[in-house]
Design a protein around this motif. Sequence first.
Motif, PDB file in Angstrom:
ATOM      1  N   ASP A 168       0.822  -1.212   0.000  1.00 15.76           N
ATOM      2  CA  ASP A 168       0.000   0.000   0.000  1.00 15.76           C
ATOM      3  C   ASP A 168       0.856   1.262   0.000  1.00 15.76           C
ATOM      4  O   ASP A 168       0.447   2.305  -0.521  1.00 15.76           O
ATOM      5  CB  ASP A 168      -0.934   0.006   1.216  1.00 15.76           C
ATOM      6  N   ALA A 169       2.025   1.191   0.583  1.00 14.63           N
ATOM      7  CA  ALA A 169       2.940   2.344   0.564  1.00 14.63           C
ATOM      8  C   ALA A 169       3.350   2.657  -0.869  1.00 14.63           C
ATOM      9  O   ALA A 169       3.456   3.829  -1.258  1.00 14.63           O
ATOM     10  CB  ALA A 169       4.168   2.052   1.415  1.00 14.63           C
ATOM     11  N   LEU A 170       3.563   1.606  -1.669  1.00 13.83           N
ATOM     12  CA  LEU A 170       3.964   1.809  -3.059  1.00 13.83           C
ATOM     13  C   LEU A 170       2.808   2.310  -3.906  1.00 13.83           C
ATOM     14  O   LEU A 170       3.002   3.089  -4.849  1.00 13.83           O
ATOM     15  CB  LEU A 170       4.495   0.498  -3.656  1.00 13.83           C
ATOM     16  N   ASN A 171       1.607   1.850  -3.591  1.00 16.68           N
ATOM     17  CA  ASN A 171       0.436   2.213  -4.390  1.00 16.68           C
ATOM     18  C   ASN A 171       0.014   3.655  -4.192  1.00 16.68           C
ATOM     19  O   ASN A 171      -0.714   4.201  -5.021  1.00 16.68           O
ATOM     20  CB  ASN A 171      -0.738   1.294  -4.057  1.00 16.68           C
ATOM     21  N   ASN A 172       0.451   4.249  -3.103  1.00 19.46           N
ATOM     22  CA  ASN A 172      -0.065   5.571  -2.760  1.00 19.46           C
ATOM     23  C   ASN A 172       0.975   6.688  -2.754  1.00 19.46           C
ATOM     24  O   ASN A 172       0.608   7.853  -2.656  1.00 19.46           O
ATOM     25  CB  ASN A 172      -0.746   5.507  -1.385  1.00 19.46           C
ATOM     26  N   TYR A 173       2.246   6.327  -2.845  1.00 24.30           N
ATOM     27  CA  TYR A 173       3.293   7.339  -2.844  1.00 24.30           C
ATOM     28  C   TYR A 173       4.414   6.944  -3.796  1.00 24.30           C
ATOM     29  O   TYR A 173       4.653   5.754  -4.030  1.00 24.30           O
ATOM     30  CB  TYR A 173       3.883   7.534  -1.433  1.00 24.30           C
TER      31      TYR A 173
END
Length: 521
Positions: free
Chosen positions: A295-300
Motif C-alpha cells: 500500500d505504501a507503493l500504491n499511494n506514494y
Amino acid sequence: MIILWILIILISIIIIGFIISRNKANEQRKIPKAFLTDSHSPPKIILLVLDSLMDEPLKKAIQENKAPALAFFLKNGQYSKNLVSSFPTMSVTIDSSLITGTYPNQHKIPGLVWFDDDKKQIITYGNGFFEILKLGFSNFAENIMHRYNNVDLNPKVKTIHEDLAQDKRKTASINALIYRGYDHHTLKVPKPIAKVSVLPEEYETTGPKMLSLGAFIRQDPNNKHIVKRLGLNDAFAVQELKYLLEKNILPEFTIMYLGENDHTVHKKGPTTTKGIEKLDKHLQEVLNMFPQWEDALNNYIWVIIGDSYQSSVKKDKKEALINLKEILSDYRVLKLGKAVSKDDDIVITANERMAYIYKINESLSLENIAQTLQTDSRIGWIAWKVNEMIHVISGAHEGSLIYNSGGPDKDVYNQTWSLKGNLSILDLTIKNKQIEYGDYPDGLARLYGAIHSQQGEFLIVDAKPGYEFIGESSPQHSGGAAHGSMHKADSLAPFIVTGTNKSIDGLRMVDLKKWILDILN
C-alpha cells in the motif's frame, strides 16, 4: 516455605511474560493508521536521503536478509548505483545541490568548512568537536540555525520548496539541514544550550510549510526522540514522518534525512552493514504504518538515495593523514579561532579528503604553494583559478590541464568546455569528439562549481583513495572511512525509485530537482 515462594515467583514471571508477549502480538496485529490515498490522485513524493548509503554494503545487507525494507523498495523499483554526487562530497554541499539543482558556483555553499574572504573568518557547519570548540560553539550554532539557510545559501537560486510553493504546492522537510522556503518558522534553542551560550532563545527562519529540525522545531508534539544529538537523529525523523502519515497531512513533496549510517561508516569502514541494518529497522516502522507494505507503493512515489560514498582510510595514521600544516610549514597558517593578522600567510580548511587552501598574504604565489603540495604523492591533484581559467596539476602527471566553460569540446552531459594540456590529470578522454570521464565523474563541472563557489584566491587539493587531509584540529578517520574527494570512490551513490517511469536527464544530484518537479507538474 522458601521453595513455595520461589515457585510462586517463577510462575508470576512466566504469567507476566506471557501477558507482555500477547500484548506485543496484539499491537503488531493492529491495523496501522496511515492514510491511503487514491492511486489516481496527483502523486505525492517522499524523498529519503540516507547518508553514506553505498551499493556494496546495501547489497550485502539485503543478501543476508538484514535489510528487508530496503530489499522491498529495491525489488519493486528501479535501481542505479551511479548517482553522481556534488563536490566537495560533504553533506552540506551535497544537500544544497540536491535542493537547488545547482553546483556550488550557483548555490554558494563551498563545503563543511571554508573561509569567508569578505568577513575574514573561517565558517564551519560542524566539522568535528575540537574544530567547533576552537572556532566557538555559539558561532557554529549561529551558522547552522540562521546563516546557512538565510545568509550563505544564494538567494538568487530557488530551492525545491520555493518552486513548489509558487505553484501552490505544500512541502515538508524533516531533519534536512538545508530547507529554505517561503513560510516563516521559529526555531527554539533548547534551554540547556541557551544557558551556556550567547545564543538567543529563538531564531526566525523560513522553510517549507512543514518543518522539522530535531529539538528546534517539530510537527509531532509528542516526539520524545530529542535528547540524542538534539533530535538530529533517525528515530526523531522517522517519528515525524509517521506522524504526518497518521494524521493524513503529508504534503505533495517530503524530504527526510537519515544521517546515522554516516557515523557508523566513518568508524567501521565502507564495508560495514551495521548502519544499514539499523536504518532499515526505521524504514520498517514507516512501512508498518500501512495495512500492507504494498500500500505504501500504491499511494506514494518513493525516491531513496545515498548522498555520497565513503572510501577507506589507511590504518597507519602517519601514512594515511596528510598534514597540510606540516607540508606547508614554510608558510604562517591562520590559527583556528584567531583573527586574521598581517603575519598570516594562508588559511587551511580541510574537508576530510579535500581541502581549500587560501592565500591571504598578497605577496605569495598560488602556483608556488601548489608546487610544494605537488611533491606529496598522496595528493591526487591541485587546482586554482587564473583569470577565469582553471589550472590543474598533479605529482603523478607531467604538465598541466587548463580549462574553462564554453568551447568546442562537449561532454556526456552536453556541457561545453575549452580544454588544453594533459587530460590524464583528471582522467579525461575524448572519443568521437565527446569528453568521457574516468575516475572523476562530471569532474569538469564539479571542479568548476567548487572553484567558483566563493571569493578570494585559493587552491583546491584532492586526496587519492586511502588518504585524508587534516588541519589544525580537523577530525580524522584512519582505519575507518571518509569522503570529500571528487574521486569516484567518494562520488557515486545508490538511487532507488518506485511508482514512476519518468525518465531523468542525466543521473546526477543536480538533476534530481528538475526531475521531481517534472513528476509533480
